[in-house]
Enzyme design. Structure first.
Site, PDB file in Angstrom:
ATOM      1  N   ASP A  30       0.843  -1.190   0.000  1.00 25.28           N
ATOM      2  CA  ASP A  30       0.000   0.000   0.000  1.00 25.28           C
ATOM      3  C   ASP A  30       0.883   1.247   0.000  1.00 25.28           C
ATOM      4  O   ASP A  30       1.917   1.305   0.672  1.00 25.28           O
ATOM      5  CB  ASP A  30      -0.905  -0.012   1.245  1.00 25.28           C
ATOM      6  N   ASN A  86     -12.873  -2.376   2.806  1.00 20.18           N
ATOM      7  CA  ASN A  86     -13.722  -1.200   2.927  1.00 20.18           C
ATOM      8  C   ASN A  86     -14.686  -1.203   1.753  1.00 20.18           C
ATOM      9  O   ASN A  86     -14.266  -1.315   0.597  1.00 20.18           O
ATOM     10  CB  ASN A  86     -12.867   0.073   2.900  1.00 20.18           C
ATOM     11  N   GLN A  93     -14.396   3.327   1.417  1.00 23.30           N
ATOM     12  CA  GLN A  93     -13.715   2.819   0.222  1.00 23.30           C
ATOM     13  C   GLN A  93     -13.356   3.978  -0.690  1.00 23.30           C
ATOM     14  O   GLN A  93     -14.239   4.725  -1.121  1.00 23.30           O
ATOM     15  CB  GLN A  93     -14.620   1.827  -0.523  1.00 23.30           C
ATOM     16  N   SER A  94     -12.059   4.141  -0.983  1.00 20.89           N
ATOM     17  CA  SER A  94     -11.658   5.243  -1.861  1.00 20.89           C
ATOM     18  C   SER A  94     -11.342   4.753  -3.274  1.00 20.89           C
ATOM     19  O   SER A  94     -11.565   5.487  -4.240  1.00 20.89           O
ATOM     20  CB  SER A  94     -10.459   5.998  -1.278  1.00 20.89           C
ATOM     21  N   HIS A  99     -10.564  -4.655  -3.044  1.00 20.95           N
ATOM     22  CA  HIS A  99      -9.229  -4.919  -2.500  1.00 20.95           C
ATOM     23  C   HIS A  99      -9.352  -5.234  -1.022  1.00 20.95           C
ATOM     24  O   HIS A  99     -10.241  -4.729  -0.336  1.00 20.95           O
ATOM     25  CB  HIS A  99      -8.290  -3.733  -2.723  1.00 20.95           C
ATOM     26  N   HIS A 101      -7.150  -5.152   2.496  1.00 12.50           N
ATOM     27  CA  HIS A 101      -5.947  -4.687   3.185  1.00 12.50           C
ATOM     28  C   HIS A 101      -5.473  -5.810   4.101  1.00 12.50           C
ATOM     29  O   HIS A 101      -6.257  -6.318   4.924  1.00 12.50           O
ATOM     30  CB  HIS A 101      -6.268  -3.471   4.063  1.00 12.50           C
TER      31      HIS A 101
END
Ligand code: DGP
Length: 113
Positions: A30, A86, A93-94, A99, A101
């Site tokens: 990340d 997320n 969630q961006s 995905h 983490h």
């Protein structure tokens, strides 16, 4: 998907620090680590969020889940880790490509903020 940053990472159009890859998934560090070990595990196939997966994605997502342990082991997370997804706006969630983490090498807190 043309404008998806994680699709571009999966296709190597954007560089990343890859720690595991096979024909279905990629795992890379990340950019904004929240723990001493913080990697992202993504399906190469574009899917915007867990809210938008379909029955045909079962095998792919099952494959990803089964690989978590091997990736964690390769990163030295024998003392445990946290796996986070997320989802959507409230889930923070961006990046709109599923995905997970994988965080480790520090003691996590609970509940999350
Ligand atoms: P989320 O909030 O769950 O959507 O987290 C997205 C994560 O993706 C965030 O921790 C930062 C990371 N990230 C965003 N853009 C890039 C990138 O271009 N490269 C890498 N390696 N990570 C990225």
């Amino acid at each position: 998907m043309a404008e998806c940053i994680f699709c571009k990472i999966a296709e190597k159009e954007i560089p990343s620090n890859v720690v595991y890859e096979d024909e279905q998934i990629v795992c890379f560090h990340d950019l904004e680590p929240q723990a001493p070990v913080h990697v992202l595990i993504i399906p190469k196939k574009h899917m915007a969020s867990l809210d938008e997966v379909s029955e045909e994605d079962q095998a792919l997502l099952g494959h990803l889940m089964v690989k978590v342990r091997d990736i964690a082991e390769s990163l030295g997370l024998e003392n445990g880790y946290r796996l986070v997804n997320n989802c959507g706006e409230d889930g923070f969630q961006s990046v709109k490509h599923v995905h997970f983490h994988l965080l480790g090498k520090r003691k996590m807190t609970w509940p999350p903020g």
